[in-house]
Design a protein around this motif. Structure first.
Motif, mmCIF file in Angstrom:
data_model
loop_
_atom_site.group_PDB
_atom_site.id
_atom_site.type_symbol
_atom_site.label_atom_id
_atom_site.label_comp_id
_atom_site.label_asym_id
_atom_site.label_seq_id
_atom_site.Cartn_x
_atom_site.Cartn_y
_atom_site.Cartn_z
ATOM 1 N N ASP A 68 0.822 -1.210 0.000
ATOM 2 C CA ASP A 68 0.000 0.000 0.000
ATOM 3 C C ASP A 68 0.859 1.265 0.000
ATOM 4 O O ASP A 68 0.438 2.317 -0.493
ATOM 5 C CB ASP A 68 -0.939 0.013 1.216
ATOM 6 N N LEU A 69 2.071 1.187 0.555
ATOM 7 C CA LEU A 69 2.949 2.351 0.622
ATOM 8 C C LEU A 69 3.979 2.368 -0.500
ATOM 9 O O LEU A 69 4.373 3.437 -0.972
ATOM 10 C CB LEU A 69 3.698 2.361 1.966
ATOM 11 N N VAL A 70 4.431 1.204 -0.893
ATOM 12 C CA VAL A 70 5.486 1.112 -1.898
ATOM 13 C C VAL A 70 4.851 0.552 -3.161
ATOM 14 O O VAL A 70 4.717 -0.656 -3.341
ATOM 15 C CB VAL A 70 6.629 0.205 -1.408
ATOM 16 N N ALA A 300 21.973 12.877 11.956
ATOM 17 C CA ALA A 300 21.282 12.034 10.988
ATOM 18 C C ALA A 300 19.777 12.273 11.067
ATOM 19 O O ALA A 300 19.231 12.618 12.121
ATOM 20 C CB ALA A 300 21.597 10.568 11.254
ATOM 21 N N LEU A 301 19.111 12.065 9.932
ATOM 22 C CA LEU A 301 17.667 12.306 9.880
ATOM 23 C C LEU A 301 16.996 11.061 9.305
ATOM 24 O O LEU A 301 17.130 10.764 8.128
ATOM 25 C CB LEU A 301 17.385 13.533 9.011
ATOM 26 N N THR A 302 16.295 10.331 10.172
ATOM 27 C CA THR A 302 15.671 9.068 9.763
ATOM 28 C C THR A 302 14.199 9.282 9.421
ATOM 29 O O THR A 302 13.561 10.244 9.869
ATOM 30 C CB THR A 302 15.770 8.021 10.876
ATOM 31 N N ILE A 303 13.651 8.333 8.659
ATOM 32 C CA ILE A 303 12.216 8.349 8.332
ATOM 33 C C ILE A 303 11.580 6.991 8.641
ATOM 34 O O ILE A 303 10.578 6.625 8.047
ATOM 35 C CB ILE A 303 11.979 8.721 6.855
ATOM 36 N N ASP A 311 7.907 5.956 8.794
ATOM 37 C CA ASP A 311 7.185 6.884 9.663
ATOM 38 C C ASP A 311 6.581 7.971 8.766
ATOM 39 O O ASP A 311 7.291 8.834 8.260
ATOM 40 C CB ASP A 311 8.159 7.497 10.674
ATOM 41 N N ARG A 312 5.288 7.921 8.560
ATOM 42 C CA ARG A 312 4.666 8.839 7.601
ATOM 43 C C ARG A 312 4.820 10.299 8.010
ATOM 44 O O ARG A 312 4.899 11.178 7.154
ATOM 45 C CB ARG A 312 3.183 8.488 7.443
ATOM 46 N N LEU A 319 7.927 14.667 0.956
ATOM 47 C CA LEU A 319 6.998 14.515 -0.157
ATOM 48 C C LEU A 319 6.351 15.833 -0.544
ATOM 49 O O LEU A 319 5.722 15.928 -1.603
ATOM 50 C CB LEU A 319 5.924 13.472 0.204
ATOM 51 N N THR A 320 6.472 16.850 0.317
ATOM 52 C CA THR A 320 5.931 18.172 -0.032
ATOM 53 C C THR A 320 6.982 19.076 -0.674
ATOM 54 O O THR A 320 6.660 20.180 -1.117
ATOM 55 C CB THR A 320 5.377 18.889 1.214
#
Length: 402
Positions: A68-70, A300-303, A311-312, A319-320
């Motif tokens: 659903d996400l990928v 570091a910047l994780t998602i 993590d949405r 994404l913006t």
């Protein structure tokens, strides 16, 4: 003049496999490398950051299950370091696991995948690397980074003791081109390299590398007068390319029909956030430039991670991102803006605050110099061929590879 009207013009680079359609997933298999390239953005190379198979397996399980996400119809598994071939046996296990699980799940990626490498080339003839290549050759792209002439390459691409690596890489080029004749190389230009640009591109073409992707570093290393020297080098390269008709069989990403116009869309240049990078801890990142060992000033910047997934909330800002949301007025109003690249990770690292919405303009003068030389190239070649080349279908420039 009529005899040259149909001459082929191949100078623009080809698009990559499944360009803009595939999911790009980068496994950072090691943070170690045999080299200490002076312009490298990976400033924290170390031997401790080594990916384990179980972490990679969990990441693959998550991505294959998150339909659903990928949603991309194809995937490029990108293996990077440091130097990825230091961990070729681990990579072989990871690739085998993906193929088996994709088959078992009847996942569409089983039919549409690519394994991709950008390597320093030092281990290319290693027996373990060659076994891996033979096993996966139908789904493989390998790019060896060679920076040009020995003088240019050894200026930047050095061992920890300062020795240049050109000879150790160049001896592996013939076998690489035999196995991947359509492959390209990536050249990086910093301030000290500028006087060697023309001779280096010609040298690489002379080695048989038909496609040279070349870009300036995003860091603010530029000195007064670098833009004029840069423009002069590109114009000299343009003359040589035209006089020797190299434009018929060779490509160089410095020359493109599409650069140097005002913006006509609001797209983000970079794919950060749509891509995904995985480190040895199983953390997810928008791209490899957001890992700790790639950053000079910021954390570091994780998602997300391979256990909890994406993590949405952390992913949403990426994404913006578009051109307007991060560019200063001077970029929005620029009359030659198209083709001016930016790196989301570098923007984050060098911003005044901890934001991804502040675009660095460190390469502004270099881009404008490139535009002037690019105009010179297309105008001179067009006059020679008696054609309006910029009105003809273009080659392959789009959102740039990092």
């Amino acid at each position: 003049m009529s005899s040259v009207k149909n001459d082929p013009v191949k100078i623009e680079t080809d698009r990559s496999w499944e360009a803009s359609r595939s999911k790009n997933v980068t496994f950072v298999v090691t943070e170690d490398c045999q080299l200490r390239c002076r312009y490298c953005y990976m400033v924290g190379k170390n031997k401790a950051g080594r990916l384990k198979f179980d972490v990679a397996r969990r990441a693959i399980d998550y991505l294959l299950g998150a339909r659903d996400l990928v949603t991309e119809p194809s995937v490029v598994w990108d293996f990077i370091g440091g130097e990825p071939f230091l961990e070729v046996e681990l990579i072989d296990r990871i690739c085998d696991y993906f193929k088996v699980r994709a088959y078992e799940l009847d996942h569409p990626w089983f039919e549409r995948y690519r394994f991709s490498f950008s390597t320093n080339g030092l281990l290319y003839n290693d027996a373990r690397v060659q076994r891996y290549i033979a096993k996966n050759s139908s789904h493989l792209s390998v790019q060896i980074t060679v920076d040009g002439t020995r003088a240019k390459h050894d200026l930047q691409r050095v061992y920890p003791d300062g020795r240049g690596s050109y000879d150790d890489v160049a001896r592996n080029i013939p076998r690489w081109l035999e196995q991947f004749p359509k492959s390209s190389t990536k050249v990086t230009v910093s301030s000290d390299d500028i006087p060697r640009i023309k001779e280096s591109v010609l040298h690489l073409w002379g080695l048989g590398i038909k496609e040279v992707n070349i870009n300036v570093v995003f860091e603010d290393v530029w000195k007064p007068g670098d833009d004029e020297r840069f423009e002069a080098q590109l114009m000299a390269l343009a003359d040589e390319t035209i006089d020797r008709r190299l434009y018929e069989t060779r490509s160089c990403s410095f020359f493109s029909k599409t650069i140097g116009a005002p913006y006509v869309d609001n797209n983000n240049w970079c794919g950060a956030g749509r891509m995904l990078a995985v480190d040895h801890r199983g953390n997810f990142y928008p791209c490899v430039r957001f890992l700790g060992f790639s950053l000079q000033k910021r954390p570091a910047l994780t998602i997300g991670n391979c256990l909890d997934g994406l993590d949405r909330n952390r992913l949403r800002p990426f994404l913006t991102l578009d051109m307007v949301s991060q560019s200063p007025e001077e970029c929005l109003d620029c009359g030659v803006a198209t083709g001016c690249a930016w790196c989301q990770g570098a923007n984050y690292d060098f911003a005044d605050t901890r934001t991804i919405f502040q675009r660095s303009v460190a390469i502004c003068r270099m881009h404008k110099a490139r535009v002037r030389a690019n105009n010179y190239f297309w105008n001179r070649l067009g006059r020679k061929l008696g054609r309006d080349l910029r009105a003809e279908p273009r080659g392959g420039e789009g959102a740039g590879p990092c």
